[in-house]
Design a protein around this motif. Structure first.
Motif, PDB file in Angstrom:
ATOM      1  N   GLY A 156       0.794  -1.218   0.000  1.00 44.74           N
ATOM      2  CA  GLY A 156       0.000   0.000   0.000  1.00 44.74           C
ATOM      3  C   GLY A 156       0.826   1.266   0.000  1.00 44.74           C
ATOM      4  O   GLY A 156       0.277   2.357  -0.128  1.00 44.74           O
ATOM      5  N   GLY A 157       2.150   1.144   0.153  1.00 48.00           N
ATOM      6  CA  GLY A 157       3.013   2.310   0.189  1.00 48.00           C
ATOM      7  C   GLY A 157       3.348   2.829  -1.200  1.00 48.00           C
ATOM      8  O   GLY A 157       2.764   2.426  -2.208  1.00 48.00           O
ATOM      9  N   SER A 158       4.321   3.736  -1.253  1.00 51.40           N
ATOM     10  CA  SER A 158       4.737   4.348  -2.515  1.00 51.40           C
ATOM     11  C   SER A 158       6.256   4.296  -2.596  1.00 51.40           C
ATOM     12  O   SER A 158       6.944   4.624  -1.635  1.00 51.40           O
ATOM     13  CB  SER A 158       4.253   5.802  -2.588  1.00 51.40           C
ATOM     14  N   VAL A 159       6.760   3.887  -3.747  1.00 50.99           N
ATOM     15  CA  VAL A 159       8.200   3.749  -3.963  1.00 50.99           C
ATOM     16  C   VAL A 159       8.597   4.577  -5.179  1.00 50.99           C
ATOM     17  O   VAL A 159       7.919   4.557  -6.205  1.00 50.99           O
ATOM     18  CB  VAL A 159       8.598   2.276  -4.177  1.00 50.99           C
ATOM     19  N   ARG A 160       9.700   5.300  -5.052  1.00 48.91           N
ATOM     20  CA  ARG A 160      10.217   6.120  -6.150  1.00 48.91           C
ATOM     21  C   ARG A 160      11.555   5.542  -6.591  1.00 48.91           C
ATOM     22  O   ARG A 160      12.486   5.399  -5.797  1.00 48.91           O
ATOM     23  CB  ARG A 160      10.398   7.565  -5.690  1.00 48.91           C
ATOM     24  N   LEU A 161      11.651   5.192  -7.871  1.00 45.95           N
ATOM     25  CA  LEU A 161      12.882   4.687  -8.457  1.00 45.95           C
ATOM     26  C   LEU A 161      13.537   5.816  -9.253  1.00 45.95           C
ATOM     27  O   LEU A 161      12.879   6.458 -10.074  1.00 45.95           O
ATOM     28  CB  LEU A 161      12.607   3.506  -9.388  1.00 45.95           C
ATOM     29  N   SER A 162      14.815   6.072  -9.010  1.00 45.55           N
ATOM     30  CA  SER A 162      15.519   7.136  -9.723  1.00 45.55           C
ATOM     31  C   SER A 162      16.788   6.588 -10.358  1.00 45.55           C
ATOM     32  O   SER A 162      17.367   5.610  -9.875  1.00 45.55           O
ATOM     33  CB  SER A 162      15.861   8.299  -8.782  1.00 45.55           C
ATOM     34  N   CYS A 163      17.195   7.235 -11.446  1.00 46.69           N
ATOM     35  CA  CYS A 163      18.350   6.778 -12.222  1.00 46.69           C
ATOM     36  C   CYS A 163      19.054   8.008 -12.788  1.00 46.69           C
ATOM     37  O   CYS A 163      18.401   8.928 -13.283  1.00 46.69           O
ATOM     38  CB  CYS A 163      17.889   5.846 -13.342  1.00 46.69           C
ATOM     39  N   SER A 164      20.383   8.040 -12.702  1.00 52.97           N
ATOM     40  CA  SER A 164      21.129   9.190 -13.196  1.00 52.97           C
ATOM     41  C   SER A 164      22.450   8.739 -13.807  1.00 52.97           C
ATOM     42  O   SER A 164      23.029   7.729 -13.395  1.00 52.97           O
ATOM     43  CB  SER A 164      21.391  10.195 -12.074  1.00 52.97           C
ATOM     44  N   VAL A 165      22.914   9.481 -14.812  1.00 51.91           N
ATOM     45  CA  VAL A 165      24.217   9.242 -15.439  1.00 51.91           C
ATOM     46  C   VAL A 165      24.993  10.554 -15.412  1.00 51.91           C
ATOM     47  O   VAL A 165      24.415  11.643 -15.402  1.00 51.91           O
ATOM     48  CB  VAL A 165      24.077   8.732 -16.888  1.00 51.91           C
ATOM     49  N   GLU A 166      26.304  10.440 -15.383  1.00 48.51           N
ATOM     50  CA  GLU A 166      27.146  11.631 -15.335  1.00 48.51           C
ATOM     51  C   GLU A 166      27.595  12.084 -16.717  1.00 48.51           C
ATOM     52  O   GLU A 166      27.865  13.267 -16.917  1.00 48.51           O
ATOM     53  CB  GLU A 166      28.381  11.364 -14.459  1.00 48.51           C
ATOM     54  N   GLU A 167      27.706  11.158 -17.670  1.00 50.32           N
ATOM     55  CA  GLU A 167      28.265  11.496 -18.976  1.00 50.32           C
ATOM     56  C   GLU A 167      27.421  10.908 -20.090  1.00 50.32           C
ATOM     57  O   GLU A 167      26.734   9.910 -19.901  1.00 50.32           O
ATOM     58  CB  GLU A 167      29.709  10.981 -19.089  1.00 50.32           C
ATOM     59  N   GLY A 168      27.504  11.537 -21.256  1.00 47.36           N
ATOM     60  CA  GLY A 168      26.811  11.031 -22.429  1.00 47.36           C
ATOM     61  C   GLY A 168      26.452  12.148 -23.390  1.00 47.36           C
ATOM     62  O   GLY A 168      25.787  13.110 -22.996  1.00 47.36           O
ATOM     63  N   VAL A 169      26.945  12.062 -24.650  1.00 51.74           N
ATOM     64  CA  VAL A 169      26.618  13.028 -25.700  1.00 51.74           C
ATOM     65  C   VAL A 169      26.323  12.232 -26.981  1.00 51.74           C
ATOM     66  O   VAL A 169      27.164  11.436 -27.409  1.00 51.74           O
ATOM     67  CB  VAL A 169      27.781  14.011 -25.955  1.00 51.74           C
ATOM     68  N   PRO A 170      25.133  12.431 -27.574  1.00 53.31           N
ATOM     69  CA  PRO A 170      24.033  13.275 -27.092  1.00 53.31           C
ATOM     70  C   PRO A 170      23.442  12.759 -25.786  1.00 53.31           C
ATOM     71  O   PRO A 170      23.721  11.643 -25.371  1.00 53.31           O
ATOM     72  CB  PRO A 170      23.016  13.203 -28.240  1.00 53.31           C
ATOM     73  N   THR A 171      22.636  13.592 -25.168  1.00 50.10           N
ATOM     74  CA  THR A 171      22.069  13.253 -23.869  1.00 50.10           C
ATOM     75  C   THR A 171      21.352  11.908 -23.922  1.00 50.10           C
ATOM     76  O   THR A 171      20.471  11.701 -24.758  1.00 50.10           O
ATOM     77  CB  THR A 171      21.075  14.339 -23.428  1.00 50.10           C
ATOM     78  N   SER A 195      19.020  12.563 -15.830  1.00 51.84           N
ATOM     79  CA  SER A 195      18.372  11.770 -14.781  1.00 51.84           C
ATOM     80  C   SER A 195      16.917  11.515 -15.143  1.00 51.84           C
ATOM     81  O   SER A 195      16.315  12.245 -15.933  1.00 51.84           O
ATOM     82  CB  SER A 195      18.453  12.480 -13.422  1.00 51.84           C
ATOM     83  N   GLY A 196      16.351  10.468 -14.564  1.00 47.68           N
ATOM     84  CA  GLY A 196      14.943  10.132 -14.773  1.00 47.68           C
ATOM     85  C   GLY A 196      14.443   9.312 -13.608  1.00 47.68           C
ATOM     86  O   GLY A 196      15.211   8.592 -12.962  1.00 47.68           O
ATOM     87  N   SER A 197      13.176   9.419 -13.299  1.00 47.50           N
ATOM     88  CA  SER A 197      12.614   8.688 -12.167  1.00 47.50           C
ATOM     89  C   SER A 197      11.200   8.242 -12.497  1.00 47.50           C
ATOM     90  O   SER A 197      10.567   8.750 -13.429  1.00 47.50           O
ATOM     91  CB  SER A 197      12.609   9.555 -10.903  1.00 47.50           C
ATOM     92  N   VAL A 198      10.718   7.290 -11.721  1.00 46.10           N
ATOM     93  CA  VAL A 198       9.352   6.809 -11.862  1.00 46.10           C
ATOM     94  C   VAL A 198       8.791   6.556 -10.468  1.00 46.10           C
ATOM     95  O   VAL A 198       9.506   6.088  -9.572  1.00 46.10           O
ATOM     96  CB  VAL A 198       9.310   5.520 -12.714  1.00 46.10           C
ATOM     97  N   GLN A 199       7.541   6.924 -10.262  1.00 42.22           N
ATOM     98  CA  GLN A 199       6.864   6.764  -8.975  1.00 42.22           C
ATOM     99  C   GLN A 199       5.878   5.606  -9.076  1.00 42.22           C
ATOM    100  O   GLN A 199       5.031   5.581  -9.967  1.00 42.22           O
ATOM    101  CB  GLN A 199       6.129   8.058  -8.593  1.00 42.22           C
ATOM    102  N   ILE A 200       6.010   4.650  -8.163  1.00 37.21           N
ATOM    103  CA  ILE A 200       5.098   3.508  -8.111  1.00 37.21           C
ATOM    104  C   ILE A 200       4.264   3.637  -6.849  1.00 37.21           C
ATOM    105  O   ILE A 200       4.804   3.609  -5.730  1.00 37.21           O
ATOM    106  CB  ILE A 200       5.871   2.178  -8.103  1.00 37.21           C
ATOM    107  N   VAL A 201       2.952   3.792  -6.993  1.00 37.27           N
ATOM    108  CA  VAL A 201       2.068   4.003  -5.850  1.00 37.27           C
ATOM    109  C   VAL A 201       1.247   2.745  -5.587  1.00 37.27           C
ATOM    110  O   VAL A 201       1.081   1.888  -6.460  1.00 37.27           O
ATOM    111  CB  VAL A 201       1.136   5.210  -6.101  1.00 37.27           C
TER     112      VAL A 201
END
Length: 331
Positions: A156-171, A195-201
């Motif tokens: 019943g809770g909520s979880v947020r998954l996040s992901c980030s990278v430091e380098e990359g061209v093109p983005t 960076s990008g994230s997704v919320q799972i409720v």
């Protein structure tokens, strides 16, 4: 016959005068180039001049993509001498002087990307210096992304998954998906360029599984993973200790599952309490056995000390009343 000859002479004179006053022209054989970080790239710059090269002057500048309003000097050719930007020594040089102003850029870096300008001047040409522009992009594959999670891992809770990278061209494009036990694509909430994230409720036991974050651009893909476990008293994420029957925390990947939530199926709580009582009884019996064993050892020690003392007193009395000793005392 005289007219054609005069016409030819007049034409040659006009062409010679035009060449004498012709403007110096610069031609960029490419308008844009792409290079992969670490590779070498040739930056072409051709020019036409009617004068000799004794006073030839060539200047390359760069307006970096990170700060286009602050151009920097890359390399200069002036009266036979080459001057290089100190930060580029060993990585940049002319390749075709004095007939072309091409330069070679080695071991390219992302910071090398931007607009390059090739400026050529060759007195006594009276025209303004010729200028050509070239856009250079230095591509870079995505770095290894970092996966993180935050929130409540109970049902019943909520979880947020996040992901980030430091380098990359093109983005890099960042995408989350569930890969086990079933593959499901998830919506992406982009927070920034890298960076990008997704919320799972309203998470449930079906939410548990292996999640993958992919960072992708034209040069490749890098992944990171999170193994998410949602605790549930009916689910497979709790196990009972074989000897004591105690519920233990269960860690999978980055998610910690604690004891079962209240409101489980009938019989679970009484079973746990019964097991705890039996464990306490066993501990009490063990303590009693140890106490009795120690008490028995203490009793035997006291009896040995009493026996030894009695033997010593008996020996003393025998020596004290020996008749031979009494006789000698009165001689």
């Amino acid at each position: 016959m005289a007219s054609p000859v005069r016409w030819i002479l007049w034409t040659l004179l006009v062409c010679f005068a035009a060449l004498q006053n012709a403007a110096l022209r610069v031609t960029m054989r490419e308008s844009s180039l792409e290079a992969v970080r670490g590779d070498s790239v040739l930056l072409p710059c051709s020019f036409f001049t009617s004068s000799d090269f004794s006073r030839l002057n060539v200047i390359w500048t760069l307006a970096p993509s990170s700060s286009p309003g602050s151009p920097v000097q890359v390399i200069v050719y002036d009266h036979g001498q080459v001057i290089k930007n100190p930060s580029l020594i060993g990585r940049v040089d002319f390749t075709g002087l004095p007939f072309s102003a091409d330069i070679m850029l080695n071991e390219t870096r992302v910071s090398d990307g931007g607009i390059y300008r090739c400026m050529v001047n060759n007195p006594p040409d009276t025209a303004d210096p010729g200028v050509g522009e070239l856009l250079v992009s230095v591509l870079e594959p995505p770095s290894l992304p970092v996966c993180e999670w935050d929130g409540a891992s109970d049902v019943g809770g909520s979880v947020r998954l996040s992901c980030s990278v430091e380098e990359g061209v093109p983005t890099p494009e960042i995408r989350w998906e569930k890969v086990n036990p079933e593959e499901i694509s998830l919506p992406i909430n982009m927070e920034g360029e890298l960076s990008g994230s997704v919320q799972i409720v309203n998470v449930s036991s079906q939410t548990s599984g292996l999640y993958r974050c992919s960072a992708t651009n034209v040069l490749g893909t890098e992944n990171c993973y999170i193994n998410l476990a949602i605790y549930n008293s009916e689910g497979p994420f709790h196990h009972r200790h074989a000897s004591l029957g105690l519920l233990e925390p269960f860690l999978i990947g980055a998610v910690l599952c604690t004891a079962a939530a209240p409101g489980g199926p009938p019989g679970v709580l009484p079973g746990v309490l019964l097991t705890l009582v039996m464990a306490l009884v066993l501990l009490a019996l063990l303590a009693i056995i140890l106490w009795l064993h120690r008490t028995g050892q203490d009793g035997r020690s006291r009896r040995r000390r009493r026996d030894r003392k009695a033997e010593e007193e008996e020996c003393y009395n025998e020596i004290r009343y020996t008749p031979s000793l009494m006789k000698r005392s009165f001689v």
